[in-house]
Design a protein around this motif. Structure first.
Motif, PDB file in Angstrom:
ATOM      1  N   GLY A  44      14.267  14.324  35.777  1.00 50.60           N
ATOM      2  CA  GLY A  44      13.928  13.280  34.934  1.00 50.60           C
ATOM      3  C   GLY A  44      13.375  12.250  34.909  1.00 50.60           C
ATOM      4  O   GLY A  44      12.864  11.624  34.570  1.00 50.60           O
ATOM      5  N   LEU A  45      13.333  11.345  36.083  1.00 50.50           N
ATOM      6  CA  LEU A  45      13.041   9.817  36.179  1.00 50.50           C
ATOM      7  C   LEU A  45      11.815   9.775  36.101  1.00 50.50           C
ATOM      8  O   LEU A  45      11.268   8.878  36.368  1.00 50.50           O
ATOM      9  N   ARG A  46      11.240  11.092  37.270  1.00 50.54           N
ATOM     10  CA  ARG A  46       9.668  11.067  37.307  1.00 50.54           C
ATOM     11  C   ARG A  46       9.088  10.757  35.797  1.00 50.54           C
ATOM     12  O   ARG A  46       8.073  10.173  35.630  1.00 50.54           O
ATOM     13  N   SER A  47       9.743  11.787  34.857  1.00 51.01           N
ATOM     14  CA  SER A  47       9.075  11.638  33.524  1.00 51.01           C
ATOM     15  C   SER A  47      10.001  10.118  32.652  1.00 51.01           C
ATOM     16  O   SER A  47       9.134   9.576  31.960  1.00 51.01           O
ATOM     17  N   LEU A  48      10.747   9.739  33.347  1.00 50.27           N
ATOM     18  CA  LEU A  48      11.257   8.516  32.770  1.00 50.27           C
ATOM     19  C   LEU A  48      10.572   7.182  33.188  1.00 50.27           C
ATOM     20  O   LEU A  48       9.470   6.064  32.413  1.00 50.27           O
ATOM     21  N   ARG A  49       9.534   7.388  34.270  1.00 51.44           N
ATOM     22  CA  ARG A  49       8.880   6.456  34.679  1.00 51.44           C
ATOM     23  C   ARG A  49       7.179   6.756  34.335  1.00 51.44           C
ATOM     24  O   ARG A  49       6.369   5.905  33.860  1.00 51.44           O
ATOM     25  N   GLN A  50       6.348   7.767  33.637  1.00 51.98           N
ATOM     26  CA  GLN A  50       5.735   8.097  32.459  1.00 51.98           C
ATOM     27  C   GLN A  50       6.133   7.568  31.564  1.00 51.98           C
ATOM     28  O   GLN A  50       4.988   6.709  30.787  1.00 51.98           O
ATOM     29  N   VAL A  51       7.002   7.677  30.859  1.00 57.35           N
ATOM     30  CA  VAL A  51       7.513   6.940  29.888  1.00 57.35           C
ATOM     31  C   VAL A  51       7.335   5.650  29.406  1.00 57.35           C
ATOM     32  O   VAL A  51       6.841   4.792  29.260  1.00 57.35           O
ATOM     33  N   LEU A  52       7.916   4.890  30.610  1.00 57.34           N
ATOM     34  CA  LEU A  52       7.674   3.614  30.449  1.00 57.34           C
ATOM     35  C   LEU A  52       6.264   3.017  30.555  1.00 57.34           C
ATOM     36  O   LEU A  52       5.909   2.031  29.946  1.00 57.34           O
ATOM     37  N   ASP A  53       5.604   3.761  31.657  1.00 60.21           N
ATOM     38  CA  ASP A  53       3.916   3.202  31.291  1.00 60.21           C
ATOM     39  C   ASP A  53       3.810   3.731  29.697  1.00 60.21           C
ATOM     40  O   ASP A  53       2.710   2.719  29.515  1.00 60.21           O
ATOM     41  N   LEU A  55       4.953   3.493  27.141  1.00 65.71           N
ATOM     42  CA  LEU A  55       5.646   2.770  26.640  1.00 65.71           C
ATOM     43  C   LEU A  55       4.632   1.184  26.917  1.00 65.71           C
ATOM     44  O   LEU A  55       4.745   0.153  25.076  1.00 65.71           O
ATOM     45  N   ALA A  56       4.077   0.356  27.404  1.00 70.61           N
ATOM     46  CA  ALA A  56       3.745  -0.546  27.951  1.00 70.61           C
ATOM     47  C   ALA A  56       2.132  -0.275  27.717  1.00 70.61           C
ATOM     48  O   ALA A  56       1.835  -1.696  27.342  1.00 70.61           O
ATOM     49  N   ALA A  57       1.601   0.607  27.595  1.00 67.50           N
ATOM     50  CA  ALA A  57       0.391   0.841  26.952  1.00 67.50           C
ATOM     51  C   ALA A  57       0.213   0.596  25.748  1.00 67.50           C
ATOM     52  O   ALA A  57      -0.587   0.052  24.981  1.00 67.50           O
ATOM     53  N   ALA A  58       1.115   0.969  25.101  1.00 66.28           N
ATOM     54  CA  ALA A  58       1.562   1.272  23.255  1.00 66.28           C
ATOM     55  C   ALA A  58       1.567  -0.850  23.455  1.00 66.28           C
ATOM     56  O   ALA A  58       0.911  -0.937  21.785  1.00 66.28           O
ATOM     57  N   HIS A  59       1.996  -1.335  24.025  1.00 62.04           N
ATOM     58  CA  HIS A  59       2.523  -2.156  23.282  1.00 62.04           C
ATOM     59  C   HIS A  59       1.198  -3.024  23.661  1.00 62.04           C
ATOM     60  O   HIS A  59       0.614  -4.113  23.050  1.00 62.04           O
ATOM     61  N   LEU A  60       0.837  -2.877  24.268  1.00 61.53           N
ATOM     62  CA  LEU A  60      -1.025  -3.394  25.086  1.00 61.53           C
ATOM     63  C   LEU A  60      -2.061  -3.126  23.781  1.00 61.53           C
ATOM     64  O   LEU A  60      -3.052  -4.058  24.126  1.00 61.53           O
ATOM     65  N   ASN A  61      -2.018  -1.648  23.483  1.00 64.10           N
ATOM     66  CA  ASN A  61      -2.872  -1.749  22.060  1.00 64.10           C
ATOM     67  C   ASN A  61      -3.264  -2.450  21.169  1.00 64.10           C
ATOM     68  O   ASN A  61      -3.781  -2.261  20.634  1.00 64.10           O
ATOM     69  N   HIS A  62      -1.695  -2.941  20.632  1.00 63.11           N
ATOM     70  CA  HIS A  62      -1.394  -2.620  19.272  1.00 63.11           C
ATOM     71  C   HIS A  62      -1.420  -4.635  19.848  1.00 63.11           C
ATOM     72  O   HIS A  62      -0.844  -5.179  18.484  1.00 63.11           O
ATOM     73  N   GLN A  63      -1.315  -5.631  20.836  1.00 65.79           N
ATOM     74  CA  GLN A  63      -0.989  -6.631  21.088  1.00 65.79           C
ATOM     75  C   GLN A  63      -1.503  -7.866  19.777  1.00 65.79           C
ATOM     76  O   GLN A  63      -0.947  -9.100  19.300  1.00 65.79           O
ATOM     77  N   LYS A  86       7.105  -6.742  31.488  1.00 65.89           N
ATOM     78  CA  LYS A  86       8.869  -5.590  32.375  1.00 65.89           C
ATOM     79  C   LYS A  86       9.079  -4.233  31.758  1.00 65.89           C
ATOM     80  O   LYS A  86       9.536  -4.095  33.036  1.00 65.89           O
ATOM     81  N   LEU A  87       8.541  -4.169  31.122  1.00 67.26           N
ATOM     82  CA  LEU A  87       7.645  -2.320  31.150  1.00 67.26           C
ATOM     83  C   LEU A  87       7.009  -2.348  32.490  1.00 67.26           C
ATOM     84  O   LEU A  87       7.797  -0.892  32.834  1.00 67.26           O
ATOM     85  N   HIS A  88       6.418  -2.569  32.927  1.00 68.83           N
ATOM     86  CA  HIS A  88       5.840  -2.549  34.231  1.00 68.83           C
ATOM     87  C   HIS A  88       6.920  -2.729  35.650  1.00 68.83           C
ATOM     88  O   HIS A  88       6.854  -1.986  36.355  1.00 68.83           O
ATOM     89  N   GLN A  89       7.198  -3.733  35.964  1.00 66.01           N
ATOM     90  CA  GLN A  89       8.187  -4.080  36.290  1.00 66.01           C
ATOM     91  C   GLN A  89       9.212  -2.538  36.397  1.00 66.01           C
ATOM     92  O   GLN A  89       9.738  -2.400  37.690  1.00 66.01           O
ATOM     93  N   ALA A  90       9.856  -2.523  35.019  1.00 66.37           N
ATOM     94  CA  ALA A  90      10.950  -1.830  35.725  1.00 66.37           C
ATOM     95  C   ALA A  90      10.040  -0.537  35.943  1.00 66.37           C
ATOM     96  O   ALA A  90      11.299   0.423  36.524  1.00 66.37           O
ATOM     97  N   GLY A  91       9.402   0.150  35.885  1.00 62.42           N
ATOM     98  CA  GLY A  91       8.711   1.333  36.106  1.00 62.42           C
ATOM     99  C   GLY A  91       8.600   1.200  37.931  1.00 62.42           C
ATOM    100  O   GLY A  91       8.647   2.295  38.760  1.00 62.42           O
ATOM    101  N   THR A  92       8.250  -0.078  38.405  1.00 63.55           N
ATOM    102  CA  THR A  92       8.579  -0.266  39.599  1.00 63.55           C
ATOM    103  C   THR A  92       9.547  -0.160  40.258  1.00 63.55           C
ATOM    104  O   THR A  92      10.063   0.345  41.390  1.00 63.55           O
ATOM    105  N   LEU A  93      10.793  -0.416  39.624  1.00 67.04           N
ATOM    106  CA  LEU A  93      12.077  -0.832  40.302  1.00 67.04           C
ATOM    107  C   LEU A  93      11.869   1.276  40.395  1.00 67.04           C
ATOM    108  O   LEU A  93      12.878   1.867  41.130  1.00 67.04           O
TER     109      LEU A  93
END
Length: 263
Positions: A44-53, A55-63, A86-93
Motif C-alpha cells: 500500500g505504501l508503494r501504491s501511495l508513492r505512485q499516487v503522490l507522483d 497528484l504532483a503531475a496533475a498539478h504541473l500539467n494544469h498549472q 510538497k507532494l514530491h517532498q512527501a513522496g521522498t518521505l
C-alpha cells in the motif's frame, strides 16, 4: 470495491479501509498475522508513492489553466507548483518509510511466534517451617537480615532432587505464594516468605519449565486458608521436616531415605 477509474471514490474507500485497519490492529489474536499485515502495508505504501507522483503531475500539467482565489493566473500557477513540490517532498518521505517498513518486515519474518522450547517461570518449594523451627529462623532474620537467612536456607536445596520432590508434592507455583500478613524477600533465584506473627517461614526457588508442560491456573483464584491452624498437609510437612532435620523438605527426606542417605 475499487473502481480503478474514479480517483475521488477510490480515495474515500482507501480512507475507510485504513480506518478499519486502525481499529482491527488494536489487538492481534495471532501475533504471526503481523507479518502479513506489514507486507500489505508495504504494498500500500508503494501504491501511495505512485499516487503522490501522479497528484504532483496533475498539478504541473494544469498549472497554466488555473487561477488563485483572486482569479489571477499567475497566482494559480504558483500555487500549483507549490502543491506539486510538497507532494514530491512527501513522496521522498514515503521512500524513507518504505525502507524502514521493509526492514521491519525482514525482522518480523525471522520471528518464531510459538516456539516449542519456550520456557515459563514457576516457583518450587524448598522448605516450609512453622512453630519452633520457624522461630529459630525468624531469630536469624532479626540478627543477620533476610539475605543471610535465604543463604542459610538455600543450603537445603538439593537441586533437581528438591525440584522433583516439589513436583511430587504439588509444591510448585506460578509465583512464590504470599498470604495475608506475610513478608517476602528475594535474592537471586530464591524467594523467602515469612510471617513473624503466624510463625512460619517458606523458601522457594525459581524453576523454568517448557511452556507445553505448564498447567493453566484455574479460572477462579483459590483463597488459601490461614496457616495459623496447621492443616493435615502442614502437620505432615512439619513432621517430615523434624524427622529429616530442621529445614529438610519432606519430599527430599523421602528421597534420601529411599537412597539410603539419611542417618
Amino acid at each position: 470495491m475499487p473502481t480503478f477509474t474514479d480517483p475521488a471514490r477510490d480515495a474515500g474507500e482507501a480512507y475507510e479501509a485504513l480506518r478499519g485497519l486502525a481499529h482491527a490492529t488494536r489487538t492481534f489474536e495471532s501475533p504471526a498475522d503481523t507479518y502479513a499485515v506489514i507486507g500489505d502495508l508495504l504494498g500500500g505504501l508503494r501504491s501511495l508513492r505512485q499516487v503522490l507522483d501522479q497528484l504532483a503531475a496533475a498539478h504541473l500539467n494544469h498549472q497554466h489553466h488555473v487561477t488563485d482565489e483572486c482569479r489571477e493566473y499567475s497566482g494559480g500557477a504558483a500555487e500549483a507548483l507549490a502543491a506539486a513540490d510538497k507532494l514530491h517532498q512527501a513522496g521522498t518521505l514515503i521512500d524513507q518509510a518504505d525502507d524502514r517498513l521493509s526492514a521491519a518486515m525482514t525482522h518480523s519474518g525471522r520471528i518464531v511466534w510459538n516456539p516449542q522450547d519456550r520456557l515459563v517461570e514457576r516457583w518450587a518449594g524448598i522448605v516450609f517451617l512453622q512453630g519452633e523451627d520457624a522461630d529459630r529462623v525468624l531469630d536469624l532474620i532479626d540478627a543477620k537480615g533476610v539475605k543471610a537467612c535465604i543463604d542459610h536456607l538455600s543450603q537445603w536445596d538439593y537441586g533437581a532432587e528438591t525440584t522433583d520432590a516439589a513436583m511430587v508434592n504439588g509444591d510448585v507455583h506460578d509465583s512464590a505464594p504470599v498470604y495475608a500478613g506475610d513478608r517476602q524477600a528475594e535474592t537471586g533465584d530464591y524467594a523467602m516468605t515469612y510471617n513473624p506473627h503466624a510463625g512460619h517461614v517458606s523458601l522457594y526457588r525459581r524453576h523454568m519449565i517448557r511452556a507445553e508442560d505448564a498447567i493453566d491456573p484455574p479460572a477462579e483464584s483459590h483463597v488459601p486458608a490461614p496457616r495459623s491452624t496447621p492443616t493435615r498437609e502442614s502437620a505432615t510437612r512439619r513432621s517430615a521436616v523434624r524427622e529429616g532435620g530442621w529445614f529438610e523438605h519432606p519430599g527430599v527426606a523421602a528421597v534420601k531415605q529411599a537412597r539410603g542417605l539419611s542417618l
